[in-house]
Structures are given as C-alpha cells and as structure tokens.
Design a protein around this motif. Structure first.
Motif, PDB file in Angstrom:
ATOM      1  N   GLU A 116      92.357  87.344  16.968  1.00 38.37           N
ATOM      2  CA  GLU A 116      91.438  87.577  15.831  1.00 38.37           C
ATOM      3  C   GLU A 116      90.598  86.326  15.585  1.00 38.37           C
ATOM      4  O   GLU A 116      89.382  86.395  15.370  1.00 38.37           O
ATOM      5  CB  GLU A 116      92.236  87.904  14.558  1.00 38.37           C
ATOM      6  CG  GLU A 116      92.840  89.273  14.520  1.00 38.37           C
ATOM      7  CD  GLU A 116      93.614  89.522  13.231  1.00 38.37           C
ATOM      8  OE1 GLU A 116      93.445  88.767  12.268  1.00 38.37           O
ATOM      9  OE2 GLU A 116      94.401  90.482  13.210  1.00 38.37           O
TER      10      GLU A 116
ATOM     11  N   ASP B 225      90.728  96.008  14.942  1.00 37.31           N
ATOM     12  CA  ASP B 225      91.216  96.166  13.562  1.00 37.31           C
ATOM     13  C   ASP B 225      90.550  95.136  12.661  1.00 37.31           C
ATOM     14  O   ASP B 225      90.116  95.433  11.549  1.00 37.31           O
ATOM     15  CB  ASP B 225      92.744  95.987  13.558  1.00 37.31           C
ATOM     16  CG  ASP B 225      93.306  95.916  12.154  1.00 37.31           C
ATOM     17  OD1 ASP B 225      93.228  96.921  11.441  1.00 37.31           O
ATOM     18  OD2 ASP B 225      93.777  94.813  11.761  1.00 37.31           O
ATOM     19  N   PHE B 226      90.433  93.928  13.165  1.00 36.86           N
ATOM     20  CA  PHE B 226      89.805  92.837  12.407  1.00 36.86           C
ATOM     21  C   PHE B 226      88.332  93.162  12.142  1.00 36.86           C
ATOM     22  O   PHE B 226      87.844  93.038  11.009  1.00 36.86           O
ATOM     23  CB  PHE B 226      89.937  91.540  13.212  1.00 36.86           C
ATOM     24  CG  PHE B 226      89.416  90.313  12.518  1.00 36.86           C
ATOM     25  CD1 PHE B 226      88.296  89.649  12.998  1.00 36.86           C
ATOM     26  CD2 PHE B 226      90.043  89.816  11.386  1.00 36.86           C
ATOM     27  CE1 PHE B 226      87.823  88.508  12.364  1.00 36.86           C
ATOM     28  CE2 PHE B 226      89.574  88.679  10.741  1.00 36.86           C
ATOM     29  CZ  PHE B 226      88.454  88.026  11.236  1.00 36.86           C
ATOM     30  N   ALA B 227      87.632  93.641  13.157  1.00 38.10           N
ATOM     31  CA  ALA B 227      86.201  93.967  13.014  1.00 38.10           C
ATOM     32  C   ALA B 227      86.005  95.116  12.023  1.00 38.10           C
ATOM     33  O   ALA B 227      85.076  95.111  11.214  1.00 38.10           O
ATOM     34  CB  ALA B 227      85.609  94.333  14.379  1.00 38.10           C
TER      35      ALA B 227
ATOM     36  N   LEU C 240      90.514  87.105   5.493  1.00 31.80           N
ATOM     37  CA  LEU C 240      91.359  88.010   6.296  1.00 31.80           C
ATOM     38  C   LEU C 240      92.296  87.203   7.186  1.00 31.80           C
ATOM     39  O   LEU C 240      93.491  87.480   7.283  1.00 31.80           O
ATOM     40  CB  LEU C 240      90.489  88.916   7.181  1.00 31.80           C
ATOM     41  CG  LEU C 240      89.878  90.146   6.528  1.00 31.80           C
ATOM     42  CD1 LEU C 240      88.965  90.881   7.516  1.00 31.80           C
ATOM     43  CD2 LEU C 240      90.956  91.112   6.051  1.00 31.80           C
TER      44      LEU C 240
ATOM     45  N   LYS D 155      84.787  86.641   4.048  1.00 26.21           N
ATOM     46  CA  LYS D 155      85.746  87.733   4.267  1.00 26.21           C
ATOM     47  C   LYS D 155      86.569  87.446   5.529  1.00 26.21           C
ATOM     48  O   LYS D 155      87.783  87.628   5.542  1.00 26.21           O
ATOM     49  CB  LYS D 155      84.982  89.055   4.433  1.00 26.21           C
ATOM     50  CG  LYS D 155      85.709  90.244   3.826  1.00 26.21           C
ATOM     51  CD  LYS D 155      84.811  91.492   3.840  1.00 26.21           C
ATOM     52  CE  LYS D 155      85.657  92.753   3.693  1.00 26.21           C
ATOM     53  NZ  LYS D 155      84.830  93.974   3.918  1.00 26.21           N
TER      54      LYS D 155
ATOM     55  N   ARG E 136      88.091  95.894   9.495  1.00 25.38           N
ATOM     56  CA  ARG E 136      88.385  95.356   8.158  1.00 25.38           C
ATOM     57  C   ARG E 136      87.215  94.528   7.639  1.00 25.38           C
ATOM     58  O   ARG E 136      86.980  94.432   6.437  1.00 25.38           O
ATOM     59  CB  ARG E 136      89.660  94.509   8.186  1.00 25.38           C
ATOM     60  CG  ARG E 136      90.928  95.325   8.290  1.00 25.38           C
ATOM     61  CD  ARG E 136      92.164  94.465   8.147  1.00 25.38           C
ATOM     62  NE  ARG E 136      92.416  93.652   9.324  1.00 25.38           N
ATOM     63  CZ  ARG E 136      93.122  92.518   9.296  1.00 25.38           C
ATOM     64  NH1 ARG E 136      93.607  92.057   8.167  1.00 25.38           N
ATOM     65  NH2 ARG E 136      93.333  91.850  10.418  1.00 25.38           N
ATOM     66  N   LEU E 137      86.471  93.897   8.575  1.00 21.61           N
ATOM     67  CA  LEU E 137      85.306  93.100   8.173  1.00 21.61           C
ATOM     68  C   LEU E 137      84.096  93.978   7.908  1.00 21.61           C
ATOM     69  O   LEU E 137      83.064  93.496   7.440  1.00 21.61           O
ATOM     70  CB  LEU E 137      84.954  92.105   9.289  1.00 21.61           C
ATOM     71  CG  LEU E 137      85.489  90.687   9.150  1.00 21.61           C
ATOM     72  CD1 LEU E 137      85.112  89.855  10.376  1.00 21.61           C
ATOM     73  CD2 LEU E 137      84.927  90.012   7.897  1.00 21.61           C
ATOM     74  N   GLY E 138      84.207  95.239   8.263  1.00 21.33           N
ATOM     75  CA  GLY E 138      83.079  96.140   8.058  1.00 21.33           C
ATOM     76  C   GLY E 138      81.992  95.956   9.109  1.00 21.33           C
ATOM     77  O   GLY E 138      80.837  96.311   8.903  1.00 21.33           O
ATOM     78  N   LEU E 139      82.385  95.400  10.271  1.00 18.61           N
ATOM     79  CA  LEU E 139      81.374  95.151  11.311  1.00 18.61           C
ATOM     80  C   LEU E 139      81.269  96.315  12.284  1.00 18.61           C
ATOM     81  O   LEU E 139      80.275  96.479  12.979  1.00 18.61           O
ATOM     82  CB  LEU E 139      81.712  93.854  12.072  1.00 18.61           C
ATOM     83  CG  LEU E 139      81.537  92.569  11.267  1.00 18.61           C
ATOM     84  CD1 LEU E 139      81.970  91.361  12.078  1.00 18.61           C
ATOM     85  CD2 LEU E 139      80.098  92.406  10.794  1.00 18.61           C
TER      86      LEU E 139
ATOM     87  N   ARG F 235      93.857  94.358  18.038  1.00 14.39           N
ATOM     88  CA  ARG F 235      93.840  93.452  16.860  1.00 14.39           C
ATOM     89  C   ARG F 235      92.407  92.984  16.561  1.00 14.39           C
ATOM     90  O   ARG F 235      92.003  92.848  15.411  1.00 14.39           O
ATOM     91  CB  ARG F 235      94.745  92.244  17.110  1.00 14.39           C
ATOM     92  CG  ARG F 235      96.210  92.552  16.988  1.00 14.39           C
ATOM     93  CD  ARG F 235      96.655  92.833  15.565  1.00 14.39           C
ATOM     94  NE  ARG F 235      96.574  91.679  14.699  1.00 14.39           N
ATOM     95  CZ  ARG F 235      97.630  90.928  14.345  1.00 14.39           C
ATOM     96  NH1 ARG F 235      98.824  91.203  14.827  1.00 14.39           N
ATOM     97  NH2 ARG F 235      97.490  89.902  13.538  1.00 14.39           N
ATOM     98  N   GLU F 236      91.613  92.784  17.629  1.00 14.28           N
ATOM     99  CA  GLU F 236      90.200  92.400  17.416  1.00 14.28           C
ATOM    100  C   GLU F 236      89.456  93.552  16.744  1.00 14.28           C
ATOM    101  O   GLU F 236      88.687  93.354  15.790  1.00 14.28           O
ATOM    102  CB  GLU F 236      89.527  92.087  18.757  1.00 14.28           C
ATOM    103  CG  GLU F 236      89.918  90.766  19.371  1.00 14.28           C
ATOM    104  CD  GLU F 236      89.208  90.514  20.703  1.00 14.28           C
ATOM    105  OE1 GLU F 236      88.217  91.190  21.000  1.00 14.28           O
ATOM    106  OE2 GLU F 236      89.673  89.630  21.443  1.00 14.28           O
TER     107      GLU F 236
ATOM    108  N   PHE G 112      88.018  85.844  18.243  1.00 11.72           N
ATOM    109  CA  PHE G 112      86.943  86.828  18.025  1.00 11.72           C
ATOM    110  C   PHE G 112      86.013  86.354  16.899  1.00 11.72           C
ATOM    111  O   PHE G 112      84.789  86.370  17.032  1.00 11.72           O
ATOM    112  CB  PHE G 112      87.579  88.167  17.670  1.00 11.72           C
ATOM    113  CG  PHE G 112      86.608  89.303  17.492  1.00 11.72           C
ATOM    114  CD1 PHE G 112      86.413  89.869  16.241  1.00 11.72           C
ATOM    115  CD2 PHE G 112      85.886  89.789  18.559  1.00 11.72           C
ATOM    116  CE1 PHE G 112      85.508  90.912  16.073  1.00 11.72           C
ATOM    117  CE2 PHE G 112      84.977  90.835  18.404  1.00 11.72           C
ATOM    118  CZ  PHE G 112      84.796  91.399  17.153  1.00 11.72           C
TER     119      PHE G 112
END
Lengths: 93, 93
Positions: B57, A59-61, B16, B12, A63-66, A56-57, B60
């Motif tokens: 999330e 996926d979150f990163a 999210l 963002k 989606r944030l484009g990180l 999940r971390e 993080f």
C-alpha cells in the motif's frame, strides 16, 4: 491546474494497478509456456503473494476513492480466471 | 474545491496508512500482552503477511505521489522495531 491533478491521480491509480496486474499476467504466461518443464514448486506461492499484494493496492485505491470497487474487482477477476486456467493446465499435464 | 480535493487525497492516504499501521501495532501488542500464553504458531506468519500488505500500500501511495518515500519508510521502520521487540521477548520467554 488543480482539477487536472485529481483526474491525474485517478488515471495514475488505474494505470499503476493495470501495470501491476500485467506483471502478474506475465508471471502466469511464463508458467503456461513452460508447463512441460519441471514446475517451480513455489510458483503458486509467488502468484498468491503477488495477488494478495495487488488486492491490498486495489483495496487501498478504492478506500481513497481513486477507483470504483467494481473496476478493482474486474482486474482481480480477470487474473483469477487466468490463474485457474493455469492451474487446470498444470494438473492435466 | 479542486485544490482541497488533492490535499484531501494526500491527507486521506496518510490517514489510511497510519490506520492500517495501527491495526498491525494492535496485533503486536496483543501478542506482547499474551506472551505467557502458548503462542499462536501462526502469529509471525500473520504479522509478516500484514506487513507485506502494508508495504505494498505504501509503495503504491509513493508511486502515486500521495506520500513521500521517507514518510512511508518511517511507518514501516516503526513497526519493524516493535516486531523485533516482540520477537526478542518471545524468544527470551
């Protein structure tokens, strides 16, 4: 200063995810080193929960484009391999 | 351009997390609306898993410095309140 901060976010995100992945790797190694001991019945549950949290971390990163999706996948794939080695070893025991 | 990108990351991240929180809120509302129906036995397990995922999330994002800890806590507290309302309602049913 600003440009450094963006790279900093990306680098920091990658470093955090790698550190979290290493924590799971340590959990796996502890189990591997103690295979002869009675297995803690919940260790698979604990590892599954930690893997879900990490996914999940990641996926979150993403989606944030990180981080790049492929880099996130590589982190998880590496752990999945270690997990299946552990699982094989504990079944063979 | 760079300064906007940092704010963009923070905005963002917040957007999210709010969107993910809203997904959980919808799950809760569906259960509330269907209390008279036989409860899906796993709905608490599903909600717990989703809450755990969201908390990871948020943790993080806080570690990355993209959101304040108190804002992350506020998102979770709001959902916890809804969850206990749901739980009370389903117990009373």
């Amino acid at each position: 200063m600003a440009a450094e901060m963006i790279i900093d976010h990306k680098e920091k995100a990658n470093a955090l995810l790698k550190a979290d992945a290493d924590k799971i790797l340590k959990l796996i190694k502890v189990q591997m080193d103690n295979l002869t001991m009675p297995q803690c019945p919940l260790y698979e549950e604990v590892l599954d929960t930690q893997m879900f949290g990490l996914s999940r971390e990641i996926d979150f990163a993403v989606r944030l484009g990180l981080i790049e999706e492929k880099d996130g996948k590589a982190i998880l794939d590496k752990l999945e391999k270690e997990l299946s080695i552990l699982h094989e070893a504990s079944v063979r025991k």
